[in-house]
Write a protein that holds these residues in place. Structure first.
Motif, short mmCIF file in Angstrom:
data_model
loop_
_atom_site.label_atom_id
_atom_site.label_comp_id
_atom_site.label_asym_id
_atom_site.label_seq_id
_atom_site.Cartn_x
_atom_site.Cartn_y
_atom_site.Cartn_z
N ILE A 56 10.97 -3.62 5.85
CA ILE A 56 9.68 -2.98 6.14
C ILE A 56 9.89 -1.89 7.19
O ILE A 56 9.39 -0.77 7.03
CB ILE A 56 8.63 -4.03 6.60
N SER A 57 10.63 -2.19 8.23
CA SER A 57 10.89 -1.19 9.28
C SER A 57 11.59 0.04 8.71
O SER A 57 11.22 1.18 9.01
CB SER A 57 11.74 -1.79 10.40
N GLU B 37 13.66 0.34 -0.95
CA GLU B 37 13.97 -1.00 -0.46
C GLU B 37 13.74 -2.03 -1.56
O GLU B 37 12.65 -2.13 -2.11
CB GLU B 37 13.12 -1.35 0.76
N LEU B 38 14.77 -2.81 -1.86
CA LEU B 38 14.69 -3.88 -2.85
C LEU B 38 15.41 -5.09 -2.29
O LEU B 38 16.58 -5.01 -1.92
CB LEU B 38 15.33 -3.45 -4.17
N LEU B 39 14.70 -6.21 -2.25
CA LEU B 39 15.28 -7.48 -1.80
C LEU B 39 15.27 -8.47 -2.95
O LEU B 39 14.30 -8.56 -3.70
CB LEU B 39 14.46 -8.07 -0.65
N ARG C 80 11.24 5.79 6.82
CA ARG C 80 11.44 6.82 5.79
C ARG C 80 10.13 7.40 5.29
O ARG C 80 10.08 8.54 4.85
CB ARG C 80 12.20 6.25 4.61
N GLY C 81 9.06 6.59 5.31
CA GLY C 81 7.77 7.02 4.78
C GLY C 81 6.93 7.69 5.84
O GLY C 81 7.41 8.07 6.89
N SER C 82 5.68 7.84 5.51
CA SER C 82 4.75 8.45 6.46
C SER C 82 3.50 7.59 6.56
O SER C 82 2.50 7.86 5.92
CB SER C 82 4.38 9.87 6.03
N ARG D 31 1.62 8.12 -0.62
CA ARG D 31 1.69 6.67 -0.82
C ARG D 31 2.25 6.00 0.42
O ARG D 31 3.11 6.55 1.09
CB ARG D 31 2.62 6.34 -1.99
N PRO D 32 1.76 4.79 0.70
CA PRO D 32 2.38 4.04 1.80
C PRO D 32 3.79 3.64 1.40
O PRO D 32 4.11 3.55 0.21
CB PRO D 32 1.48 2.81 1.95
N PRO D 33 4.66 3.42 2.36
CA PRO D 33 6.01 2.93 2.04
C PRO D 33 5.92 1.56 1.37
O PRO D 33 4.93 0.85 1.54
CB PRO D 33 6.70 2.85 3.39
N ALA D 34 6.97 1.23 0.62
CA ALA D 34 6.96 -0.05 -0.11
C ALA D 34 8.31 -0.73 -0.04
O ALA D 34 9.35 -0.07 -0.02
CB ALA D 34 6.57 0.17 -1.56
N VAL D 35 8.25 -2.05 -0.01
CA VAL D 35 9.43 -2.90 -0.15
C VAL D 35 9.21 -3.69 -1.43
O VAL D 35 8.17 -4.34 -1.60
CB VAL D 35 9.60 -3.86 1.05
N PHE D 36 10.17 -3.61 -2.35
CA PHE D 36 10.09 -4.34 -3.60
C PHE D 36 10.91 -5.62 -3.48
O PHE D 36 11.96 -5.63 -2.83
CB PHE D 36 10.64 -3.48 -4.75
N ILE D 37 10.40 -6.69 -4.11
CA ILE D 37 11.10 -7.96 -4.10
C ILE D 37 11.24 -8.44 -5.55
O ILE D 37 10.37 -8.16 -6.38
CB ILE D 37 10.38 -9.01 -3.22
#
Length: 125
Positions: free
Chosen positions: A115-116, A100-102, A121-123, A75-81
């Motif tokens: 995102i960075s 990541e949670l904002l 952490r992801g690939s 899976r692509p990395p994710a940022v949750f909001i």
């Protein structure tokens, strides 16, 4: 000329927030695709692998964490909001594999930093 900007997919049900995220990411050098729901994202037929996902936690239908759990590995990395931060939200994000949670509202710099970190952490592809 081929666009070689990295693709970030945004899944956010609030139209104003979705447009704002697209503008921010675009001026920050990313290509974006945006969807109002997990189901709308699932119906897209784009062969590119996203660099990162930005997923709203509370969506109509499947939630952001549910969407992320259903994605095929890797899976692509994710940022949750979210606008409703709390133990249940944090547990849902963590259980889905998110780091990541904002909380809304957040600063543009905070999203770009998240995102960075997620990509590190992801690939990504």
């Amino acid at each position: 000329m081929k666009d070689t900007r990295q693709l970030i997919i945004v899944v956010e049900d609030d139209a104003g927030m979705r447009r704002a995220l697209q503008r921010l990411l675009s001026v920050s050098g990313f290509e974006t695709l945006a969807f109002a729901s997990a189901e709308a994202f699932a119906h897209v037929n784009d062969p590119r692998v996203p660099y990162c996902l930005v997923l709203d936690v509370q969506l109509p239908g499947a939630s952001g964490p549910q969407l992320y759990e259903q994605l095929v590995y890797p899976r692509p990395p994710a940022v949750f909001i979210t606008s409703r931060d709390g133990p249940a939200t944090r547990n849902a994000v963590t259980s889905a594999g998110g780091d990541e949670l904002l909380s809304k509202p957040f600063l543009a710099e905070d999203l770009l930093d998240a995102i960075s970190r997620a990509v590190l952490r992801g690939s990504p592809p």
